[in-house]
Design an enzyme around this catalytic site. Structure first.
Site, PDB file in Angstrom:
ATOM      1  N   LEU A  11      -0.279   5.577 -23.160  1.00 45.96           N
ATOM      2  CA  LEU A  11       1.047   5.511 -22.538  1.00 45.96           C
ATOM      3  C   LEU A  11       1.876   6.764 -22.838  1.00 45.96           C
ATOM      4  CD1 LEU A  11       1.812   1.718 -23.208  1.00 45.96           C
ATOM      5  CD2 LEU A  11       0.881   2.756 -21.131  1.00 45.96           C
ATOM      6  N   SER A 129      -4.347  15.042 -10.304  1.00 47.40           N
ATOM      7  CA  SER A 129      -3.584  16.286 -10.389  1.00 47.40           C
ATOM      8  C   SER A 129      -2.176  16.106  -9.868  1.00 47.40           C
ATOM      9  CB  SER A 129      -4.275  17.400  -9.609  1.00 47.40           C
ATOM     10  OG  SER A 129      -3.458  18.560  -9.656  1.00 47.40           O
ATOM     11  N   GLY A 130      -1.270  16.874 -10.462  1.00 44.49           N
ATOM     12  CA  GLY A 130       0.116  16.854 -10.001  1.00 44.49           C
ATOM     13  C   GLY A 130       1.110  16.822 -11.147  1.00 44.49           C
ATOM     14  N   LYS A 183     -12.243  17.976 -10.017  1.00 48.66           N
ATOM     15  CA  LYS A 183     -10.973  18.273 -10.708  1.00 48.66           C
ATOM     16  C   LYS A 183     -11.108  19.529 -11.563  1.00 48.66           C
ATOM     17  CE  LYS A 183      -6.841  18.167 -12.088  1.00 48.66           C
ATOM     18  NZ  LYS A 183      -6.482  18.089 -13.431  1.00 48.66           N
ATOM     19  N   HIS A 186     -10.867  22.380  -9.266  1.00 46.53           N
ATOM     20  CA  HIS A 186      -9.442  22.461  -8.875  1.00 46.53           C
ATOM     21  C   HIS A 186      -8.691  23.289  -9.917  1.00 46.53           C
ATOM     22  CE1 HIS A 186      -5.311  21.125  -9.565  1.00 46.53           C
ATOM     23  NE2 HIS A 186      -5.217  20.854  -8.269  1.00 46.53           N
ATOM     24  N   ASN A 187      -8.933  22.988 -11.191  1.00 47.73           N
ATOM     25  CA  ASN A 187      -8.231  23.704 -12.248  1.00 47.73           C
ATOM     26  C   ASN A 187      -8.663  25.167 -12.339  1.00 47.73           C
ATOM     27  OD1 ASN A 187      -7.139  21.190 -12.743  1.00 47.73           O
ATOM     28  ND2 ASN A 187      -7.303  21.365 -14.950  1.00 47.73           N
ATOM     29  N   GLU A 190      -6.793  26.825  -9.804  1.00 41.99           N
ATOM     30  CA  GLU A 190      -5.402  26.870 -10.302  1.00 41.99           C
ATOM     31  C   GLU A 190      -5.215  28.083 -11.232  1.00 41.99           C
ATOM     32  OE1 GLU A 190      -3.959  23.036 -11.975  1.00 41.99           O
ATOM     33  OE2 GLU A 190      -3.555  24.155 -13.817  1.00 41.99           O
ATOM     34  N   ARG A 446     -35.315  47.467 -13.657  1.00 43.51           N
ATOM     35  CA  ARG A 446     -35.934  46.335 -14.376  1.00 43.51           C
ATOM     36  C   ARG A 446     -37.454  46.444 -14.371  1.00 43.51           C
ATOM     37  NH1 ARG A 446     -35.427  41.620 -11.956  1.00 43.51           N
ATOM     38  NH2 ARG A 446     -35.603  40.369 -13.842  1.00 43.51           N
TER      39      ARG A 446
HETATM   40  C1  6PG Z   1      -3.073  19.273 -12.825  1.00 41.12           C
HETATM   41  C2  6PG Z   1      -3.155  20.280 -13.947  1.00 41.12           C
HETATM   42  C3  6PG Z   1      -3.313  19.566 -15.255  1.00 41.12           C
HETATM   43  C4  6PG Z   1      -2.989  20.414 -16.462  1.00 41.12           C
HETATM   44  C5  6PG Z   1      -3.991  21.492 -16.705  1.00 41.12           C
HETATM   45  C6  6PG Z   1      -3.402  22.660 -17.435  1.00 41.12           C
HETATM   46  O1  6PG Z   1      -3.897  19.381 -11.942  1.00 41.12           O
HETATM   47  O2  6PG Z   1      -2.181  18.433 -12.863  1.00 41.12           O
HETATM   48  O3  6PG Z   1      -4.238  21.112 -13.742  1.00 41.12           O
HETATM   49  O4  6PG Z   1      -4.586  19.003 -15.289  1.00 41.12           O
HETATM   50  O5  6PG Z   1      -1.701  20.909 -16.366  1.00 41.12           O
HETATM   51  O6  6PG Z   1      -4.985  20.915 -17.478  1.00 41.12           O
HETATM   52  O7  6PG Z   1      -4.464  23.374 -17.913  1.00 41.12           O
HETATM   53  P1  6PG Z   1      -4.356  24.496 -18.994  1.00 41.12           P
HETATM   54  O8  6PG Z   1      -3.569  23.933 -20.154  1.00 41.12           O
HETATM   55  O9  6PG Z   1      -5.755  24.803 -19.333  1.00 41.12           O
HETATM   56  O10 6PG Z   1      -3.630  25.626 -18.334  1.00 41.12           O
END
Ligand code: 6PG
Length: 472
Positions: A11, A129-130, A183, A186-187, A190, A446
């Site tokens: 929580l 995510s979000g 995911k 995705h990161n 990001e 090589r």
């Molecule tokens: C999301 C973010 C979330 C988080 C990351 C930050 O999609 O909501 O990606 O998962 O903020 O894990 O990652 P770092 O701490 O490695 O920058």
């Protein structure tokens, strides 16, 4: 005794917000946390229409859930997940579902799926995510794994997810640990986009000499057009945030050392592992590492002082070029991440629906952008597209912006501003679009020193040559 539709373990802010979101959508939900304060605060923070219950004993929590139990874990990845599973699995019954909503490593999920599966329990990895706000108001949700279990969760997930054109930003991401894998990538994307934005900021600040108010205006304009995205939007706002300790802008008081929790690194490691080229994501990961060498960088900057960066002749044109370069390099970063998903889907038999991935990334998540709309169109035309750069409509955008990426990367090079992300995006594009790379020479080398053999252009087979040294 009243039974709850769902259970939430963990929580913290993310878990609590996701729980309230579920309750807001008419599902009853019980929450458990080892921290009694958090359990107590749960009901205090709920609205009168929510059916929410905080329970401090794991036994009572499990007993309060309707069957089959659907328990969401929102605890830090790694050992905490295993600790929860160790305590909770003996309390569960055949057919119960445990959904890990944290950023768990996909191999850990595979192990847990097998472990719980042997006890007739379902375990699913689900990317969310979000951030905190997204969890509360509508995240992008990436579930994968057991299809039967997914079908039971689908109505709730669709209710709580972000919506784009009335469509929920959640879909089945594939078999096994596909949800975690998607995911993770995705990161990785990001990381790349954040790196690219930071480089554009640097060029505008030190090249065009824009102050924070001007930077705010540039990002505001970018966000109002084709570059509209969550990361551009929050960057715009960051330039207006005042500090509470001084009367300066906060951005100028923040230490230039970036943290990382590991998902970017995992993306790079995975790409190396299964042989996919994602250099802009790699560079974003390593740039955070390099940022941590603060003391050495200070020392080196004194040893190698830089000349004043020449101001571009036409500021408006420069800003436009940096914007186009950022847009294209961002597109190329998505291309790399999506190409990794294509390969991983084959390699691990995930059966990831790429079209659905870009569809559910259009809203709720950190990398949401209007650009994803164009990818969605591309995958709708060809769901098996191996690289987004091969789509004709995407190619038209690339051709329009590539000149700006070259000029911007060249400006960074000639002025001594580090532009690693922009340069690798360009370098990737140049290599990817070159029919004949100079790698023939690497093959020759090589074979020369290690008899590693080579293939030929003009005939089938594998060849080795006794290379002659030429002593001059
Ligand atoms: C999301 C973010 C979330 C988080 C990351 C930050 O999609 O909501 O990606 O998962 O903020 O894990 O990652 P770092 O701490 O490695 O920058």
């Amino acid at each position: 005794m009243e039974r709850y539709n769902y259970g939430m373990v963990g929580l913290g802010v993310m878990g609590r917000n996701l729980l309230y979101n579920i309750a807001d959508n008419g599902f009853s939900i019980a929450g458990f946390d080892l921290d009694e304060e958090k359990v107590k605060e749960l009901e205090e923070g709920a609205t009168s229409t929510m059916k929410v219950k905080g329970i401090g004993s794991l036994e009572d929590f499990v007993a309060a859930l309707e069957s089959p139990r659907k328990i969401i874990l929102m605890v830090p990845a790694g050992k905490p997940v295993d600790a929860v599973l160790e305590n909770i699995t003996p309390l569960l019954s055949k057919g119960d579902i445990v959904i890990d909503a944290g950023n768990s490593y996909f191999e850990d999920t595979n192990r847990r799926v097998a472990d719980l599966g042997s006890k007739n329990l379902h375990f699913m990895g689900m990317g969310v995510s979000g951030g905190e706000k997204g969890a509360r108001t509508g995240p992008s949700i990436m579930p994968g794994g057991d299809l039967e279990a997914f079908n039971l969760l689908q109505p709730m997930l669709e209710a709580i997810a972000a919506k784009v054109d009335n469509e929920a930003c959640t879909a089945y991401m594939g078999k096994g640990s596909a949800g975690n894998y998607v995911k993770m990538v995705h990161n990785g994307i990001e990381y790349a986009i954040m790196q690219l934005i930071s480089e554009a900021y640097d060029l505008l600040k030190r090249g065009a000499k824009l102050n924070n108010d001007q930077l705010y205006e540039v990002f505001r304009e970018w966000n109002n057009g084709e570059m509209n995205s969550f990361l551009i939007e929050i960057t715009r706002d960051i330039f207006q945030q005042k500090d509470t300790f001084t009367d300066q802008y906060l951005i100028d008081q923040i230490l230039d050392k970036a943290g990382a929790k590991g998902t970017g690194k995992w993306t790079s490691e995975q790409a190396m592992e299964i042989g996919v080229s994602i250099p802009t994501i790699d560079i974003a990961v390593t740039s955070r590492i390099l940022s941590a060498y603060k003391e050495e960088r200070v020392q080196a900057s004194q040893l190698y002082p830089k000349a004043e960066i020449a101001t571009p002749e036409n500021t408006d044109q420069f800003i436009k070029e940096v914007g186009d370069a950022l847009y294209l390099a961002t597109l190329i970063s998505y291309a790399q991440g999506l190409a990794l998903l294509v390969k991983a889907s084959e390699e691990y038999k995930f059966e990831i629906p790429l079209k659905d991935v870009v569809k559910i990334w259009r809203g709720g998540c950190i990398i949401r952008s209007v650009l994803l709309e164009k990818f969605y169109t591309a995958y709708t035309k060809d769901p098996n597209l191996s690289n987004i750069l091969l789509d004709a409509d995407i190619a038209a955008i690339v051709k329009e912006k590539i000149g700006s990426l070259r000029k911007t990367a060249a400006f960074a090079v000639s002025s001594g501003v580090s532009g690693l992300g922009l340069q690798t995006a360009l370098g990737y594009f140049d290599a990817y679009t070159t029919e004949y790379l100079p790698i023939n020479l690497i093959q020759a080398q090589r074979d020369y020193f290690g008899a590693h053999t080579y293939q030929r252009l003009d005939r089938e087979g594998v060849f080795h040559t006794s290379w002659q040294s030429v002593n001059q």
